[in-house]
Write a protein that holds these residues in place. Structure first.
Motif, PDB file in Angstrom:
ATOM      1  N   ASP A  66       0.837  -1.188   0.000  1.00 59.38           N
ATOM      2  CA  ASP A  66       0.000   0.000   0.000  1.00 59.38           C
ATOM      3  C   ASP A  66       0.878   1.246   0.000  1.00 59.38           C
ATOM      4  OD1 ASP A  66      -1.274   2.295   1.563  1.00 59.38           O
ATOM      5  OD2 ASP A  66      -3.023   1.019   1.165  1.00 59.38           O
ATOM      6  N   PRO A  67       0.796   2.104  -1.016  1.00 55.72           N
ATOM      7  CA  PRO A  67       1.712   3.255  -1.104  1.00 55.72           C
ATOM      8  C   PRO A  67       1.619   4.204   0.091  1.00 55.72           C
ATOM      9  CG  PRO A  67       0.614   2.894  -3.201  1.00 55.72           C
ATOM     10  CD  PRO A  67      -0.068   2.006  -2.206  1.00 55.72           C
ATOM     11  N   TYR A  68       0.392   4.482   0.544  1.00 54.39           N
ATOM     12  CA  TYR A  68       0.236   5.400   1.678  1.00 54.39           C
ATOM     13  C   TYR A  68       0.881   4.821   2.929  1.00 54.39           C
ATOM     14  CZ  TYR A  68      -1.894   8.017   5.480  1.00 54.39           C
ATOM     15  OH  TYR A  68      -2.078   8.765   6.620  1.00 54.39           O
ATOM     16  N   GLY A 135      -2.857  -1.060   7.667  1.00 53.85           N
ATOM     17  CA  GLY A 135      -4.139  -1.315   7.016  1.00 53.85           C
ATOM     18  C   GLY A 135      -5.313  -1.220   7.951  1.00 53.85           C
ATOM     19  N   ALA A 136      -5.212  -0.396   8.994  1.00 53.46           N
ATOM     20  CA  ALA A 136      -6.347  -0.185   9.879  1.00 53.46           C
ATOM     21  C   ALA A 136      -7.453   0.556   9.125  1.00 53.46           C
ATOM     22  CB  ALA A 136      -5.918   0.620  11.102  1.00 53.46           C
ATOM     23  N   SER A 137      -8.638   0.617   9.714  1.00 55.73           N
ATOM     24  CA  SER A 137      -9.766   1.252   9.042  1.00 55.73           C
ATOM     25  C   SER A 137      -9.594   2.756   8.923  1.00 55.73           C
ATOM     26  CB  SER A 137     -11.067   0.933   9.794  1.00 55.73           C
ATOM     27  OG  SER A 137     -10.968   1.366  11.140  1.00 55.73           O
ATOM     28  N   VAL A 138      -8.739   3.328   9.738  1.00 53.80           N
ATOM     29  CA  VAL A 138      -8.418   4.744   9.608  1.00 53.80           C
ATOM     30  C   VAL A 138      -6.938   4.861   9.303  1.00 53.80           C
ATOM     31  CG1 VAL A 138     -10.228   5.494  11.176  1.00 53.80           C
ATOM     32  CG2 VAL A 138      -7.975   4.962  12.096  1.00 53.80           C
ATOM     33  N   PRO A 139      -6.517   5.945   8.639  1.00 51.81           N
ATOM     34  CA  PRO A 139      -5.088   6.059   8.309  1.00 51.81           C
ATOM     35  C   PRO A 139      -4.230   5.959   9.565  1.00 51.81           C
ATOM     36  CG  PRO A 139      -6.364   7.695   7.133  1.00 51.81           C
ATOM     37  CD  PRO A 139      -7.297   7.057   8.126  1.00 51.81           C
ATOM     38  N   GLY A 140      -3.121   5.305   9.436  1.00 52.59           N
ATOM     39  CA  GLY A 140      -2.217   5.150  10.568  1.00 52.59           C
ATOM     40  C   GLY A 140      -1.863   3.697  10.769  1.00 52.59           C
ATOM     41  N   LEU A 141      -1.527   3.333  11.992  1.00 54.31           N
ATOM     42  CA  LEU A 141      -1.084   1.984  12.283  1.00 54.31           C
ATOM     43  C   LEU A 141      -1.762   1.495  13.548  1.00 54.31           C
ATOM     44  CD1 LEU A 141       2.695   2.677  11.723  1.00 54.31           C
ATOM     45  CD2 LEU A 141       1.199   1.477  10.162  1.00 54.31           C
ATOM     46  N   THR A 223       2.537  12.621  -6.488  1.00 54.76           N
ATOM     47  CA  THR A 223       3.028  11.299  -6.870  1.00 54.76           C
ATOM     48  C   THR A 223       1.856  10.339  -7.035  1.00 54.76           C
ATOM     49  OG1 THR A 223       5.103  11.697  -5.696  1.00 54.76           O
ATOM     50  CG2 THR A 223       4.571   9.417  -6.229  1.00 54.76           C
ATOM     51  N   VAL A 224       1.663   9.884  -8.256  1.00 55.11           N
ATOM     52  CA  VAL A 224       0.584   8.943  -8.560  1.00 55.11           C
ATOM     53  C   VAL A 224       1.150   7.536  -8.436  1.00 55.11           C
ATOM     54  CG1 VAL A 224      -1.054   8.169 -10.305  1.00 55.11           C
ATOM     55  CG2 VAL A 224      -0.504  10.601 -10.104  1.00 55.11           C
ATOM     56  N   ALA A 225       0.625   6.778  -7.486  1.00 54.26           N
ATOM     57  CA  ALA A 225       1.098   5.419  -7.227  1.00 54.26           C
ATOM     58  C   ALA A 225       0.012   4.440  -7.642  1.00 54.26           C
ATOM     59  CB  ALA A 225       1.446   5.251  -5.749  1.00 54.26           C
ATOM     60  N   PRO A 226       0.061   3.904  -8.864  1.00 52.56           N
ATOM     61  CA  PRO A 226      -0.989   2.990  -9.328  1.00 52.56           C
ATOM     62  C   PRO A 226      -0.931   1.668  -8.586  1.00 52.56           C
ATOM     63  CG  PRO A 226       0.835   2.986 -10.870  1.00 52.56           C
ATOM     64  CD  PRO A 226       1.151   4.056  -9.851  1.00 52.56           C
ATOM     65  N   ALA A 227      -2.007   0.915  -8.692  1.00 47.10           N
ATOM     66  CA  ALA A 227      -2.095  -0.379  -8.004  1.00 47.10           C
ATOM     67  C   ALA A 227      -1.376  -1.439  -8.828  1.00 47.10           C
ATOM     68  CB  ALA A 227      -3.557  -0.757  -7.781  1.00 47.10           C
TER      69      ALA A 227
END
Length: 522
Positions: A66-68, A135-141, A223-227
């Protein structure tokens, strides 16, 4: 360029609502993340790591596609002084186990599937004390395993020194067991500065492979990070690439030949022109003329296509435009070194071909836990650490580097030595040939040279048509001094390649395959 963290903070202050990262989805759409949100995500990650007990100097394996989460994880770890460790999870089990045992990481951060692999396959067993799931439901860890409670009132760590260890990035393993290249904080700054000279410092950047995602926003790019299917980039559905590229009016496209080939084929089939693109940059393997022509066919006439040269230990080194005039000779031109990078040829033979060595701020100073490999490849000079790339080449009077192939891939015959590019660059120009690979069969010093050929999709699959392609390759080789040493031309159904780029050919496996083929008259 100042400290990377300070650079990101400044961008968030100056351009809080500008898009920093577009996180591609499987349907080709994307989720935009602003500079302010990206910095907030890094801060959230850093706080989560501190709560989990991650401390300065801890080595943290990072596995997420996951790029983010990759960006916020790596930069969150750097913010607390920990050392992210990047390694391909798709490596053969034994190689991956050796890599993780060498690092002995205290921390493992990754998406749920990575943790499943860690527990099921015993990755870094006996080393990891802290596990964090992305990959939590909200951004972060979020933390999943019990860890020691963080001490209250802990004094913040001082900022890292330029020569402190910042990150460990493993090589692709295309020439053996992957090695962990150590980056100091100054190395990361050097890589960002060198990459900026190649891609610029504004506009929209299409990042076709994950490492570029870590630096693109720091350079000021959207920055465009495609899948991309990172374990098999060449099997990525093309719509995942083309849709975000068109929607976000991308200026610069960066990718491996495998990814760029998908783009070119899809656009040609749909009769699309990428009219926003000013520059396409190929990383990971030599860019052949056929692919370069296919890219130019779907770009504006004034758009550039560049082939960049470098390695995990020194990225990037040089670049060359496909429209630059080539002088007659052997090898493949990879251009002049970028500003701040110095290239030399060591141990050159009578023909001027020797090993390419590189010095610059972007050069990794050592391999982690590999003192013999470090001693063999690294030398401290008055210009900094000089890295032997393991690549053979020459430098012409105009200062351009000519790549002749890997040193370990040379074919060592009884009375001759062949480098791969001298043969392959010519063979790849034959109609019907997608790519070729020269391999040595037998013991070094008595090897016979075999050229394996992979045909294009439109080439005849069997019978006389395929024989005509092989005959054309043979005819071309017979006209060249080095080609006359090639004892056989064999058609292979599909070359084995590296996981990271799907572009570097696994020649060891090809040589084993060729050795099992029956010998036929030349």
């Amino acid at each position: 360029m100042a400290d990377l963290h300070a650079r990101l903070e400044r961008l968030a202050a100056e351009r809080p609502h500008d898009t920093a990262l577009v996180h591609g989805r499987r349907d080709g759409s994307g989720r935009a993340v602003t500079f302010a949100r990206l910095v907030a995500g890094c801060r959230e990650a850093a706080r989560a790591f501190e709560r989990a007990g991650v401390r300065r100097g801890h080595k943290a394996v990072t596995m997420t596609g996951d790029p983010y989460h990759l960006f916020t994880t790596v930069h969150g770890l750097l913010a607390v002084g920990a050392v992210p460790v990047l390694v391909d999870p798709g490596l053969p089990r034994a190689a991956l186990r050796q890599c993780l045992d060498e690092v002995a990481p205290e921390v493992f951060v990754g998406q749920p599937l990575a943790h499943l692999g860690r527990t099921a396959l015993g990755w870094a067993r006996g080393h990891v004390r802290t596990a964090v799931v992305t990959g939590a439901s909200v951004p972060g860890l979020r933390r999943r395993l019990p860890v020691p409670r963080a001490r209250q009132g802990r004094t913040p760590s001082p900022p890292p020194a330029p020569d402190d260890l910042a990150l460990i990035a493993f090589t692709s393993g295309s020439t053996g067991i992957p090695k962990g290249a150590e980056y100091h904080h100054s190395t990361l700054v050097g890589q960002a500065e060198t990459l900026a000279r190649l891609v610029g410092t504004d506009g929209t950047l299409f990042a076709g492979f994950l490492p570029v995602v870590l630096l693109g926003p720091l350079l000021g790019h959207t920055t465009v990070a495609p899948a991309v299917s990172h374990r098999a980039p060449a099997r990525t559905p093309p719509a995942r690439l083309v849709r975000p590229l068109l929607e976000h009016r991308t200026d610069v496209v960066v990718g491996s030949p495998a990814v760029l080939g998908l783009l070119a084929e899809h656009c040609a089939r749909r009769r699309l022109t990428l009219d926003s693109v000013d520059r396409v940059i190929s990383f990971g393997a030599p860019l052949r003329a056929g692919l370069a022509d296919a890219l130019h066919a779907v770009l504006r006439p004034d758009a550039q296509v560049l082939s960049a040269y470098g390695a995990t230990e020194c990225l990037p080194v040089s670049a060359v435009s496909t429209t630059e005039a080539r002088s007659p000779g052997t090898g493949t031109c990879v251009g002049r070194p970028l500003d701040g990078v110095v290239a030399r040829i060591l141990d050159a033979g009578p023909d001027g071909v020797g090993e390419i060595a590189v010095t610059g701020g972007n050069v990794s100073p050592a391999y982690h836990a590999r003192p013999e490999a470090t001693a063999a490849a690294k030398t401290v000079t008055d210009q900094g650490v000089q890295h032997r790339t393991g690549d053979m080449g020459t430098i012409d009077e105009a200062g351009r580097i000519w790549f002749h192939g890997r040193r370990s891939h040379r074919v060592l015959g009884t009375d001759h030595v062949l480098t791969t590019e001298d043969v392959e660059a010519a063979a790849d120009t034959v109609p019907g040939v997608r790519r070729s690979a020269l391999v040595g069969v037998g013991e070094p010093g008595r090897q016979r040279a075999v050229l394996c050929v992979e045909l294009t999709a439109r080439a005849p699959g069997r019978g006389a048509g395929r024989g005509a392609v092989v005959a054309a390759v043979r005819e071309l080789l017979d006209r060249r001094p080095e080609g006359r040493h090639v004892t056989a031309v064999l058609v292979h159904p599909g070359f084995p390649t590296d996981i990271r780029h799907n572009s570097k050919i696994n020649r060891e496996r090809l040589a084993d395959w060729a050795a099992r083929r029956p010998r036929r008259p030349r």
